[in-house]
Every structure is written in structure tokens, then in C-alpha cells.
Design an enzyme around this catalytic site. Structure first.
Site, PDB file in Angstrom:
ATOM      1  N   HIS A   1     -14.881  14.059 -54.973  1.00 33.29           N
ATOM      2  CA  HIS A   1     -14.972  12.493 -54.876  1.00 33.29           C
ATOM      3  C   HIS A   1     -14.720  12.827 -53.385  1.00 33.29           C
ATOM      4  CE1 HIS A   1     -16.215   8.558 -55.686  1.00 33.29           C
ATOM      5  NE2 HIS A   1     -14.559   7.711 -55.297  1.00 33.29           N
TER       6      HIS A   1
ATOM      7  N   GLN B   1     -22.871   9.611 -55.411  1.00 35.17           N
ATOM      8  CA  GLN B   1     -23.236   9.058 -54.092  1.00 35.17           C
ATOM      9  C   GLN B   1     -21.648   8.715 -53.246  1.00 35.17           C
ATOM     10  OE1 GLN B   1     -25.675   5.863 -53.796  1.00 35.17           O
ATOM     11  NE2 GLN B   1     -27.204   7.146 -53.513  1.00 35.17           N
ATOM     12  N   CYS B   2     -20.450   8.790 -53.708  1.00 30.75           N
ATOM     13  CA  CYS B   2     -19.444   9.194 -53.175  1.00 30.75           C
ATOM     14  C   CYS B   2     -19.160   9.230 -51.788  1.00 30.75           C
ATOM     15  CB  CYS B   2     -18.497   9.398 -53.716  1.00 30.75           C
ATOM     16  SG  CYS B   2     -18.339  11.053 -54.129  1.00 30.75           S
ATOM     17  N   GLY B   3     -19.478  10.268 -51.429  1.00 28.27           N
ATOM     18  CA  GLY B   3     -19.534  10.655 -49.716  1.00 28.27           C
ATOM     19  C   GLY B   3     -20.651  10.185 -49.132  1.00 28.27           C
TER      20      GLY B   3
ATOM     21  N   ALA C   1     -18.949   6.592 -48.988  1.00 27.66           N
ATOM     22  CA  ALA C   1     -17.537   6.868 -47.910  1.00 27.66           C
ATOM     23  C   ALA C   1     -17.819   7.022 -46.719  1.00 27.66           C
ATOM     24  CB  ALA C   1     -16.814   7.690 -48.029  1.00 27.66           C
TER      25      ALA C   1
END
Length: 302
Positions: free
Chosen positions: A195, A92-94, A97
Site C-alpha cells: 500500500h 489507486q493507493c499510490g 497518495a
């Protein structure tokens, strides 16, 4: 006549109260996998952390600890806006962020992460939480935050560098995809470690100018009302202030390092493409979706 009182007493004396059987033990709950436990722990820490953890004071300490790397002949001018930390669960990095970036958009109400995830899934942008398209990220940001979003393509140099730095010195966030190394810093793995990070500030090394000095760290300054414009700064070195979903803490990255990483996102990790999970990858793959692309976010009223 029989003594009814005595008979009644005798009958009562023969009554033996049997205690109820003990309650069965509660069912044993399954233990959470270590990764889930770790994610929940760090999310709890992030939710209850004060600015000393992942905050501006910590950022100052990080700069102080790195002063030996910085030229003593330069003034170090810091622009930064605090963004909260959040540990991602799965890829779920995006989306994490994006959630962090929302703090800088002056929204009346905070949009929770689960609402961002639901919107991304409903639009067909993701299945597992992955975001392999910067264009989709820009559309999603506009939808969930009601903000302006601008997709910049062609890399982080040239005109895009000026736009990115102007964005940061205005206190607004930038979303950047890059290859993440083991220490979360930018590296070059051809997109196999793709990422997302949110950039909330910038540290300039400059030769001269009138600025507000930091009371604790010699050589560190902040912009003042009569500071020169970005175009007039004699910038010698540039570092970006970043956060991403695998750490609570700020990081400081050389501009050229993150620029090179952003510009070589070409292929999805072969391990991911064969792990049995479904991911949403745009036509043209990671290269078409992420390479050389960044997303700028602004409140609608600017």
C-alpha cells in the site's frame, strides 16, 4: 336557411377531447454496486470536509487521546502540513497518495486525480491504478507536478532517515510504500498487503528545547523561530504523520514500525496474481520495485 351558428355550436358540442396517453415510466437505472456507492460517498465527504475532518484539529485530538502512551518526561514537538483527504477507487493507493502530496508543492494549479491516472496509464506504469514501482512513482511525480523527485533506496534508516526527517521538518511530503494492516497501520505481510501513504509531518519526543506550547494540550509544542536545528534536537522518539487512500483521517505511526514494514516488501499477493486482472510489476517483482524505497518531492524552485 339553416342556422349556421347553431350547426357550428352543435358540431363543437360533439367534439370530445381525448387526453394524450400517459408517458411511459422512465427506464429503471441499474443500482450501483455497494463498493462504488461507498467510494462516491466518501469522496463527496472528503471534497466537502473542513479541517475538523482529516484536518489539523483532528490531529491534535488524536495526539491528546494518545497521551497516555507518550512519556510525560518528554516534550512532544509537532511538525505537520495539512494535506487533503481522498478515498481511492480500486488499487489507486499510490496515485491517490501522490495527489495528496501535490498540495505541499506550491503549484499554481491543482492537478486532478484523473490527470495523474491518465499520465500513469499512458506511460505504461499502471493498468488498474496500481503502482508497484517507486522509481516509476518518482518519474510520474516529476512529470505531472513539474517538481523535483528523489528516489531513496536502501531502507528508511541511516542516511535516509536524516534526509526523510529533514524533508518533513521543511514542510515537504514523503511517499512511502508499506504493508497495510486491517486498521491501515503498518504491518509485515511480506508485500502481500502493499500500500502507499503520504507522510506530511513528524512528531518528536525530545528532552529539552525552546518551543511554542499548544494552548490546549499540555506537553505538545510547535517549532519556534529560535528552535534548535534538527541535528541539535535530542530526539528520543519519532512518529510519522500519515494519510492514505482508505481513510479520511490522519494516522500516527512509530517510525521503526513503518520502517520495518517498508523494508520487507518482497512478493505480490498470490490472490492478486491470480485474480484475472493485469498489473504492471517491474522486473524483479515487488522486492525490486518497492522494498526499502521512498520518494521525496520538492517544488522545482527550492
Amino acid at each position: 336557411m339553416p342556422n349556421t351558428n347553431e350547426d357550428s355550436t352543435a358540431a363543437e358540442a360533439k367534439v370530445i377531447l381525448v387526453p394524450p396517453p400517459p408517458l411511459p415510466p422512465p427506464p429503471q437505472l441499474p443500482l450501483l454496486p455497494p463498493t462504488v456507492t461507498r467510494h462516491k460517498f466518501f469522496k463527496k465527504v472528503a471534497e466537502n470536509s473542513d479541517p475538523s475532518v482529516g484536518g489539523c484539529e483532528e490531529l491534535k485530538k488524536m495526539i491528546k487521546n494518545r497521551q497516555s502512551r507518550f512519556s510525560g518526561e518528554l516534550k512532544w514537538l509537532l511538525y505537520n502540513q495539512y494535506v487533503p483527504s481522498l478515498i481511492q477507487e480500486g488499487p489507486q493507493c499510490g496515485l491517490v497518495a501522490l495527489w495528496m502530496a501535490g498540495r505541499l508543492l506550491n503549484m499554481a494549479h491543482e492537478v486532478p486525480l484523473h490527470s495523474i491516472v491518465e499520465a500513469a496509464v499512458s506511460r505504461g506504469f499502471t493498468v488498474q491504478g496500481e503502482m508497484f514501482s517507486a522509481a516509476n512513482m518518482a518519474v510520474l511525480a516529476k512529470e505531472v507536478f513539474g517538481c523535483r523527485s528523489e528516489l531513496c533506496t536502501g531502507g528508511m534508516d541511516g542516511e535516509n532517515k536524516g534526509r526523510l526527517l529533514q524533508q518533513l521538518t521543511s514542510g515537504l511530503p514523503v511517499l512511502i510504500p508499506y504493508d497495510e494492516d486491517f486498521n491501515h497501520e503498518p504491518c509485515q505481510r511480506g508485500g502481500h498487503r502493499a500500500h502507499w501513504a503520504v507522510i506530511s509531518g513528524v512528531l518528536f519526543g525530545i528532552k529539552c528545547g525552546s518551543f511554542n506550547p499548544d494552548p490546549d494540550i499540555p506537553g505538545l509544542y510547535y517549532p519556534s523561530s529560535d528552535s534548535p536545528s534538527l541535528e541539535d534536537l535530542n530526539i528520543q522518539e519519532t512518529y510519522l504523520v500519515a494519510k492514505q487512500g482508505k481513510s479520511l483521517r490522519y494516522q500516527l505511526w512509530e517510525y521503526d514500525c513503518i520502517s520495518r514494514s517498508n523494508g520487507q516488501l518482497l512478493h505480490i499477493d498470490p490472490k492478486r496474481s491470480s485474480d484475472g486482472n493485469v498489473y504492471v510489476v517491474p522486473s524483479g517483482g515487488v522486492k525490486a520495485g518497492l522494498c526499502g524505497q521512498i520518494v521525496l518531492l520538492q517544488p522545482m524552485d527550492i
